[in-house]
Design an enzyme around this catalytic site. Sequence first.
Site, PDB file in Angstrom:
ATOM      1  N   CYS A  75       0.841  -1.197   0.000  1.00  0.00           N
ATOM      2  CA  CYS A  75       0.000   0.000   0.000  1.00  0.00           C
ATOM      3  C   CYS A  75       0.876   1.247   0.000  1.00  0.00           C
ATOM      4  O   CYS A  75       1.414   1.647   1.044  1.00  0.00           O
ATOM      5  CB  CYS A  75      -0.927  -0.001   1.220  1.00  0.00           C
ATOM      6  SG  CYS A  75      -2.014   1.436   1.298  1.00  0.00           S
ATOM      7  N   CYS A 107      -0.355   4.123   2.166  1.00  0.00           N
ATOM      8  CA  CYS A 107      -0.221   3.855   3.602  1.00  0.00           C
ATOM      9  C   CYS A 107       1.211   4.061   4.079  1.00  0.00           C
ATOM     10  O   CYS A 107       1.445   4.614   5.167  1.00  0.00           O
ATOM     11  CB  CYS A 107      -0.633   2.420   3.922  1.00  0.00           C
ATOM     12  SG  CYS A 107      -2.282   1.945   3.383  1.00  0.00           S
ATOM     13  N   ASP A 108       2.184   3.603   3.288  1.00  0.00           N
ATOM     14  CA  ASP A 108       3.547   3.466   3.803  1.00  0.00           C
ATOM     15  C   ASP A 108       4.601   4.286   3.076  1.00  0.00           C
ATOM     16  O   ASP A 108       5.773   4.272   3.482  1.00  0.00           O
ATOM     17  CB  ASP A 108       3.954   1.983   3.745  1.00  0.00           C
ATOM     18  CG  ASP A 108       3.061   1.111   4.606  1.00  0.00           C
ATOM     19  OD1 ASP A 108       2.590   1.599   5.650  1.00  0.00           O
ATOM     20  OD2 ASP A 108       2.831  -0.058   4.237  1.00  0.00           O
TER      21      ASP A 108
END
Length: 319
Positions: A137, A140-141
Amino acid sequence: MSEQARDAIVIGSGPAGYTAAIYLARAGYRPLVIAGAVTPGGQLVNTTEVENYPGFPEGVMGPDLMDRMREQAERFGAEVKYDDVTQVNLAGPIKTVTTDGGESYQAKTVVITTGSDYRKLEVPGEREFGGRGVSYCATCDGFFFKDKPIVVVGGGDSAMGDADFLSRFGSSVTLIHRRDGFRASKIMVDRAKANSKINFILNSVVTRINGGPQGVESLDLQDTVTGQTRSLEANGVFIAIGHTPQTTFLNGALDLDEEGYIVAEGDSTRTSLPGVFAAGDAVDKIYRQAISAAGMGCRAALDAQDYLTSQSSSDNPTD
Protein backbone atom coordinates in the site's frame (compact mmCIF):
# COMPACT_ATOMS: atom_id res chain seq x y z
CA MET A 1 -39.71 -17.32 10.45
CA SER A 2 -37.43 -19.33 12.73
CA GLU A 3 -37.26 -18.03 16.28
CA GLN A 4 -33.57 -18.99 16.31
CA ALA A 5 -32.71 -16.74 13.39
CA ARG A 6 -30.65 -13.74 14.32
CA ASP A 7 -31.26 -10.33 12.88
CA ALA A 8 -27.80 -9.98 11.36
CA ILE A 9 -24.56 -11.81 10.68
CA VAL A 10 -21.41 -10.03 9.56
CA ILE A 11 -19.00 -12.27 7.67
CA GLY A 12 -15.51 -10.83 7.97
CA SER A 13 -13.98 -8.18 10.14
CA GLY A 14 -11.57 -5.34 9.43
CA PRO A 15 -12.75 -1.72 9.22
CA ALA A 16 -15.83 -2.60 7.14
CA GLY A 17 -16.97 -5.53 9.25
CA TYR A 18 -16.41 -3.96 12.64
CA THR A 19 -18.02 -0.67 11.57
CA ALA A 20 -21.07 -2.54 10.28
CA ALA A 21 -21.19 -4.42 13.59
CA ILE A 22 -20.97 -1.18 15.60
CA TYR A 23 -23.90 0.36 13.73
CA LEU A 24 -26.02 -2.78 13.84
CA ALA A 25 -25.29 -3.33 17.53
CA ARG A 26 -26.13 0.26 18.46
CA ALA A 27 -29.43 -0.16 16.63
CA GLY A 28 -30.23 -3.12 18.90
CA TYR A 29 -29.73 -5.96 16.40
CA ARG A 30 -26.92 -7.74 18.32
CA PRO A 31 -25.06 -8.96 15.21
CA LEU A 32 -22.88 -12.03 15.11
CA VAL A 33 -19.47 -11.25 13.61
CA ILE A 34 -17.65 -14.24 12.12
CA ALA A 35 -14.28 -12.54 12.07
CA GLY A 36 -12.02 -15.21 10.59
CA ALA A 37 -9.74 -17.74 12.23
CA VAL A 38 -6.29 -16.66 11.06
CA THR A 39 -6.27 -12.88 10.62
CA PRO A 40 -9.32 -11.36 12.31
CA GLY A 41 -9.15 -7.64 11.66
CA GLY A 42 -8.19 -7.94 8.02
CA GLN A 43 -5.09 -6.54 6.38
CA LEU A 44 -4.55 -3.92 9.08
CA VAL A 45 -3.47 -6.56 11.58
CA ASN A 46 -0.34 -6.96 9.43
CA THR A 47 0.25 -3.20 9.26
CA THR A 48 2.54 -1.37 11.63
CA GLU A 49 1.76 2.33 12.09
CA VAL A 50 -1.34 3.80 10.42
CA GLU A 51 -0.96 7.56 10.05
CA ASN A 52 -3.85 8.43 7.75
CA TYR A 53 -6.83 7.17 9.76
CA PRO A 54 -8.78 10.18 11.09
CA GLY A 55 -8.74 10.78 14.83
CA PHE A 56 -5.20 9.56 15.52
CA PRO A 57 -2.85 12.55 15.05
CA GLU A 58 0.10 10.57 16.41
CA GLY A 59 -0.77 7.50 14.34
CA VAL A 60 -2.03 4.16 15.55
CA MET A 61 -0.79 0.61 15.15
CA GLY A 62 -2.96 -1.39 12.75
CA PRO A 63 -3.68 -4.23 15.22
CA ASP A 64 -4.52 -1.70 17.95
CA LEU A 65 -7.00 0.08 15.68
CA MET A 66 -8.74 -3.20 14.90
CA ASP A 67 -8.83 -4.19 18.56
CA ARG A 68 -10.48 -0.89 19.46
CA MET A 69 -13.09 -1.26 16.71
CA ARG A 70 -13.87 -4.81 17.86
CA GLU A 71 -14.15 -3.71 21.50
CA GLN A 72 -16.48 -0.90 20.46
CA ALA A 73 -18.72 -3.33 18.58
CA GLU A 74 -18.75 -5.74 21.54
CA ARG A 75 -19.56 -2.91 23.94
CA PHE A 76 -22.86 -2.36 22.12
CA GLY A 77 -23.77 -6.04 21.99
CA ALA A 78 -22.03 -7.59 18.99
CA GLU A 79 -20.86 -11.18 19.40
CA VAL A 80 -17.54 -12.11 17.75
CA LYS A 81 -16.53 -15.63 16.76
CA TYR A 82 -13.11 -16.46 15.34
CA ASP A 83 -13.83 -18.93 12.57
CA ASP A 84 -13.97 -19.04 8.78
CA VAL A 85 -17.14 -19.32 6.74
CA THR A 86 -17.00 -22.27 4.35
CA GLN A 87 -20.57 -22.49 3.07
CA VAL A 88 -23.56 -20.20 2.71
CA ASN A 89 -27.20 -20.44 1.71
CA LEU A 90 -28.27 -16.84 1.16
CA ALA A 91 -31.53 -17.32 -0.74
CA GLY A 92 -34.87 -16.81 0.96
CA PRO A 93 -35.84 -14.85 4.05
CA ILE A 94 -33.57 -16.85 6.36
CA LYS A 95 -29.88 -17.10 5.46
CA THR A 96 -27.67 -19.94 6.70
CA VAL A 97 -23.95 -19.58 7.28
CA THR A 98 -21.73 -22.58 8.06
CA THR A 99 -18.22 -22.29 9.47
CA ASP A 100 -15.09 -24.38 9.23
CA GLY A 101 -15.71 -25.50 12.81
CA GLY A 102 -18.97 -27.12 11.73
CA GLU A 103 -21.32 -24.56 13.30
CA SER A 104 -24.34 -23.26 11.39
CA TYR A 105 -25.99 -19.92 12.06
CA GLN A 106 -29.17 -18.39 10.68
CA ALA A 107 -30.02 -14.73 10.19
CA LYS A 108 -32.46 -12.47 8.41
CA THR A 109 -29.64 -10.36 6.97
CA VAL A 110 -26.00 -10.99 6.13
CA VAL A 111 -23.29 -8.36 5.60
CA ILE A 112 -20.21 -9.64 3.76
CA THR A 113 -16.94 -7.85 4.52
CA THR A 114 -14.33 -10.49 3.74
CA GLY A 115 -12.05 -8.07 1.90
CA SER A 116 -9.37 -8.90 -0.60
CA ASP A 117 -5.84 -10.14 -0.31
CA TYR A 118 -2.76 -8.69 -1.97
CA ARG A 119 -1.23 -10.95 -4.56
CA LYS A 120 2.21 -11.95 -3.38
CA LEU A 121 5.46 -12.46 -5.23
CA GLU A 122 6.03 -15.64 -3.20
CA VAL A 123 9.79 -15.14 -3.07
CA PRO A 124 12.23 -15.55 -0.15
CA GLY A 125 12.28 -12.50 2.11
CA GLU A 126 8.82 -11.23 1.17
CA ARG A 127 7.12 -12.53 4.29
CA GLU A 128 10.13 -11.94 6.54
CA PHE A 129 10.33 -8.24 5.68
CA GLY A 130 6.60 -7.57 5.59
CA GLY A 131 6.12 -4.29 7.47
CA ARG A 132 9.90 -3.75 7.47
CA GLY A 133 10.37 -2.60 3.91
CA VAL A 134 7.91 -4.76 1.99
CA SER A 135 4.54 -3.08 1.52
CA TYR A 136 1.42 -3.49 -0.58
CA CYS A 137 0.00 0.00 0.00
CA ALA A 138 1.85 3.05 -1.31
CA THR A 139 -0.53 5.58 0.23
CA CYS A 140 -0.22 3.85 3.60
CA ASP A 141 3.55 3.47 3.80
CA GLY A 142 5.22 5.74 1.26
CA PHE A 143 6.06 8.40 3.83
CA PHE A 144 8.29 5.98 5.75
CA PHE A 145 10.76 5.84 2.86
CA LYS A 146 11.56 9.52 2.51
CA ASP A 147 14.87 10.01 0.68
CA LYS A 148 15.41 6.26 0.34
CA PRO A 149 15.57 4.10 -2.81
CA ILE A 150 12.18 2.54 -3.56
CA VAL A 151 11.14 -0.28 -5.88
CA VAL A 152 7.66 -0.87 -7.29
CA VAL A 153 6.89 -4.30 -8.75
CA GLY A 154 4.11 -4.50 -11.33
CA GLY A 155 2.97 -3.33 -14.74
CA GLY A 156 -0.62 -2.19 -14.34
CA ASP A 157 -2.30 1.11 -13.53
CA SER A 158 -1.82 0.51 -9.81
CA ALA A 159 1.93 0.07 -10.23
CA MET A 160 2.21 3.22 -12.37
CA GLY A 161 0.13 5.22 -9.93
CA ASP A 162 2.14 3.92 -6.98
CA ALA A 163 5.44 4.78 -8.66
CA ASP A 164 4.27 8.30 -9.41
CA PHE A 165 3.00 8.78 -5.85
CA LEU A 166 6.13 7.32 -4.26
CA SER A 167 8.37 9.65 -6.27
CA ARG A 168 7.31 12.36 -3.83
CA PHE A 169 9.16 10.56 -1.07
CA GLY A 170 11.93 8.31 -2.36
CA SER A 171 15.38 9.35 -3.50
CA SER A 172 14.55 7.26 -6.56
CA VAL A 173 11.81 4.90 -7.71
CA THR A 174 12.53 1.87 -9.86
CA LEU A 175 9.61 0.07 -11.47
CA ILE A 176 10.26 -3.60 -12.19
CA HIS A 177 8.07 -5.52 -14.63
CA ARG A 178 8.42 -9.06 -15.93
CA ARG A 179 7.59 -8.13 -19.52
CA ASP A 180 8.72 -5.43 -21.96
CA GLY A 181 5.18 -4.03 -22.27
CA PHE A 182 2.69 -2.81 -19.70
CA ARG A 183 -0.91 -3.68 -18.89
CA ALA A 184 -1.39 -0.12 -17.68
CA SER A 185 -3.29 2.49 -19.68
CA LYS A 186 -1.23 4.70 -21.98
CA ILE A 187 -1.88 7.83 -19.96
CA MET A 188 -0.54 6.18 -16.79
CA VAL A 189 2.53 4.84 -18.58
CA ASP A 190 3.23 8.22 -20.18
CA ARG A 191 2.90 9.95 -16.83
CA ALA A 192 5.36 7.57 -15.20
CA LYS A 193 7.85 7.85 -18.05
CA ALA A 194 7.68 11.64 -17.86
CA ASN A 195 8.64 11.54 -14.18
CA SER A 196 12.42 11.99 -13.97
CA LYS A 197 12.60 10.19 -10.63
CA ILE A 198 11.16 6.95 -12.02
CA ASN A 199 13.43 4.36 -13.65
CA PHE A 200 12.31 1.15 -15.39
CA ILE A 201 13.74 -2.35 -15.36
CA LEU A 202 11.79 -4.52 -17.79
CA ASN A 203 11.87 -8.23 -18.59
CA SER A 204 12.92 -8.87 -15.01
CA VAL A 205 11.53 -10.59 -11.94
CA VAL A 206 12.39 -10.35 -8.27
CA THR A 207 13.82 -13.64 -7.01
CA ARG A 208 14.76 -12.65 -3.45
CA ILE A 209 14.36 -9.76 -1.02
CA ASN A 210 17.39 -9.22 1.18
CA GLY A 211 17.86 -7.26 4.36
CA GLY A 212 18.89 -7.14 7.97
CA PRO A 213 17.69 -5.95 11.38
CA GLN A 214 16.79 -2.51 9.97
CA GLY A 215 14.71 -3.89 7.12
CA VAL A 216 15.08 -4.35 3.37
CA GLU A 217 18.48 -3.57 1.86
CA SER A 218 18.45 -5.02 -1.66
CA LEU A 219 16.69 -7.23 -4.20
CA ASP A 220 17.94 -10.07 -6.38
CA LEU A 221 16.66 -9.79 -9.95
CA GLN A 222 16.68 -12.18 -12.89
CA ASP A 223 16.34 -11.21 -16.54
CA THR A 224 13.46 -13.21 -18.05
CA VAL A 225 15.14 -13.18 -21.50
CA THR A 226 18.83 -13.79 -20.80
CA GLY A 227 18.60 -15.41 -17.39
CA GLN A 228 21.25 -13.06 -16.04
CA THR A 229 21.03 -12.02 -12.40
CA ARG A 230 21.82 -8.77 -10.66
CA SER A 231 21.38 -7.03 -7.32
CA LEU A 232 19.51 -3.76 -6.82
CA GLU A 233 19.73 -1.56 -3.75
CA ALA A 234 16.35 -0.72 -2.19
CA ASN A 235 14.88 0.05 1.20
CA GLY A 236 11.22 0.05 0.21
CA VAL A 237 9.59 -2.62 -1.96
CA PHE A 238 6.00 -1.92 -3.00
CA ILE A 239 4.28 -4.88 -4.62
CA ALA A 240 1.46 -3.89 -6.98
CA ILE A 241 0.57 -7.02 -8.92
CA GLY A 242 -3.12 -7.06 -8.09
CA HIS A 243 -5.62 -8.21 -5.50
CA THR A 244 -7.68 -11.33 -4.99
CA PRO A 245 -11.15 -10.76 -3.47
CA GLN A 246 -11.97 -13.24 -0.72
CA THR A 247 -15.23 -14.45 -2.23
CA THR A 248 -14.61 -18.07 -3.23
CA PHE A 249 -16.55 -19.31 -0.19
CA LEU A 250 -19.73 -17.90 -1.81
CA ASN A 251 -19.58 -20.64 -4.45
CA GLY A 252 -21.88 -18.81 -6.86
CA ALA A 253 -24.40 -17.65 -4.26
CA LEU A 254 -24.07 -13.99 -5.33
CA ASP A 255 -23.37 -12.17 -8.56
CA LEU A 256 -19.64 -11.45 -8.94
CA ASP A 257 -17.82 -9.52 -11.64
CA GLU A 258 -15.18 -11.06 -13.89
CA GLU A 259 -12.48 -10.51 -11.25
CA GLY A 260 -14.47 -12.10 -8.45
CA TYR A 261 -15.63 -8.93 -6.69
CA ILE A 262 -19.17 -8.82 -5.31
CA VAL A 263 -21.49 -6.74 -7.48
CA ALA A 264 -23.42 -4.09 -5.53
CA GLU A 265 -26.59 -2.41 -6.75
CA GLY A 266 -25.89 1.16 -7.81
CA ASP A 267 -24.49 3.29 -5.00
CA SER A 268 -25.93 0.99 -2.35
CA THR A 269 -24.40 -2.05 -0.67
CA ARG A 270 -27.26 -4.31 -1.78
CA THR A 271 -26.18 -7.46 -3.60
CA SER A 272 -28.05 -9.69 -6.03
CA LEU A 273 -30.02 -11.31 -3.18
CA PRO A 274 -32.47 -9.51 -0.86
CA GLY A 275 -31.18 -9.17 2.68
CA VAL A 276 -27.54 -9.66 1.69
CA PHE A 277 -25.19 -6.69 1.71
CA ALA A 278 -21.48 -6.27 1.02
CA ALA A 279 -18.86 -3.71 1.95
CA GLY A 280 -15.13 -3.08 1.87
CA ASP A 281 -12.51 -4.57 -0.38
CA ALA A 282 -14.65 -7.54 -1.41
CA VAL A 283 -16.62 -4.93 -3.38
CA ASP A 284 -14.32 -1.94 -3.77
CA LYS A 285 -11.41 -2.46 -6.17
CA ILE A 286 -10.60 1.22 -6.59
CA TYR A 287 -9.92 2.89 -3.24
CA ARG A 288 -8.98 0.02 -0.90
CA GLN A 289 -8.44 2.23 2.14
CA ALA A 290 -9.35 1.56 5.74
CA ILE A 291 -11.41 4.74 6.00
CA SER A 292 -13.38 4.05 2.80
CA ALA A 293 -14.01 0.46 3.95
CA ALA A 294 -15.27 1.74 7.31
CA GLY A 295 -17.59 4.17 5.55
CA MET A 296 -18.93 1.41 3.36
CA GLY A 297 -19.45 -0.78 6.42
CA CYS A 298 -21.60 1.99 7.88
CA ARG A 299 -23.65 2.13 4.67
CA ALA A 300 -24.10 -1.66 4.66
CA ALA A 301 -25.39 -1.58 8.24
CA LEU A 302 -27.85 1.17 7.40
CA ASP A 303 -29.03 -0.74 4.32
CA ALA A 304 -29.46 -3.85 6.45
CA GLN A 305 -31.40 -1.89 9.08
CA ASP A 306 -33.69 -0.51 6.40
CA TYR A 307 -34.29 -4.04 5.10
CA LEU A 308 -35.02 -5.38 8.60
CA THR A 309 -37.44 -2.54 9.27
CA SER A 310 -39.26 -3.14 5.99
CA GLN A 311 -39.59 -6.85 6.75
CA SER A 312 -40.69 -6.51 10.37
CA SER A 313 -44.34 -5.91 9.43
CA SER A 314 -44.72 -9.52 8.30
CA ASP A 315 -43.99 -12.77 10.13
CA ASN A 316 -43.24 -14.45 6.80
CA PRO A 317 -41.43 -11.99 4.49
CA THR A 318 -40.75 -13.14 0.98
CA ASP A 319 -38.18 -12.25 -1.64
